[in-house]
Write an enzyme that holds these catalytic residues in place. Sequence first.
Site, PDB file in Angstrom:
ATOM      1  N   CYS A 106     -10.500   8.227  -0.483  1.00 38.50           N
ATOM      2  CA  CYS A 106     -12.080   8.118  -0.331  1.00 38.50           C
ATOM      3  C   CYS A 106     -12.735   9.111   0.278  1.00 38.50           C
ATOM      4  O   CYS A 106     -12.744  10.402  -0.617  1.00 38.50           O
ATOM      5  CB  CYS A 106     -12.381   6.947   0.774  1.00 38.50           C
ATOM      6  N   HIS A 235      -8.941   2.437  -1.291  1.00 39.93           N
ATOM      7  CA  HIS A 235      -8.099   2.481  -0.051  1.00 39.93           C
ATOM      8  C   HIS A 235      -6.665   1.835  -0.030  1.00 39.93           C
ATOM      9  O   HIS A 235      -6.780   0.740   0.272  1.00 39.93           O
ATOM     10  CB  HIS A 235      -8.823   1.918   1.192  1.00 39.93           C
ATOM     11  N   GLU A 237      -4.224   2.471   2.052  1.00 40.46           N
ATOM     12  CA  GLU A 237      -3.819   2.121   3.316  1.00 40.46           C
ATOM     13  C   GLU A 237      -4.223   0.717   3.741  1.00 40.46           C
ATOM     14  O   GLU A 237      -3.867   0.069   4.954  1.00 40.46           O
ATOM     15  CB  GLU A 237      -4.256   3.458   4.186  1.00 40.46           C
TER      16      GLU A 237
END
Length: 276
Positions: A106, A235, A237
């Site tokens: 991002c 994302h 994560e």
Amino acid sequence: MSKQVKAIVIAGNGTNCEREVANACRLAGAEVADIVHVAELLAGRVRLDDYHFLNLAGGFLDGDDLGSAKAGANRLLHAPVKGSQEHLSDQLQRFVEDGKLVMGVCNGFQLMVKMGLLPALGGEHRKQSTTLTFNEGGRFEDRWAYLKVDPQSPCIFTKGLEGVYLPIRHGEGKFVADSAATLKALEDKHLTAVKYSDAAYQAPTMDYPLNPNGSQNAIAGICDESGRLFGLMPHPEAYVHRTHHPRWTREDDLPEEGMGLWLYQNAVRFVRENLL
């Protein structure tokens, strides 16, 4: 040399995903996953040379006041390291030349393209040739996206994957190349590692909301020619466990590991096999 996989996650000046990224690195098997404020690097108290896997986390660097990550890119490119004759960019260049891994997510992806770390065509790591600009719809997007993986891409992080389903949350995620020639080179070299796609991961799409921002050629993430530098808007994560999935209470067959963890596992595996 240490036999531990050492990951570093740079924090500060508006990042807000550093804890999730460090957690993903640990779950993937990294023995060390340090969250380090950029001020510690600039003060010379921490050095990139001591790590194998650099993570540039998401957030809003400097409030995106000069455009997404632009101020952060200038800081990393030009700020000197205290008590040293070098700049932080010198450490970063050495990190890349030593065959280590970098992933930007991002805001971290925005940072990499504006520093010139990606796509680095021809090995030029300080020349910007792509950018990430305001979403086509003109608004912040917070949703999940299907990503088709290019099986011919040299990307270390997506190796062996067909597709992944990940959350996105950004206002400036539209990928744009500076010319048709740059875009063609990215495609010809298979550096467009992941693209927004249909739910079956069969074909890239420009249709909203599957393509949430109008990125050229549906590009969601790119790598450099070595495959060791990778950036993407979604994302990984944020989906490392089944309970992160938006339908986890309704889909009993979800595996314990979230799809995003696969990218970090590939990174840790690469470090063990090539850098330790």
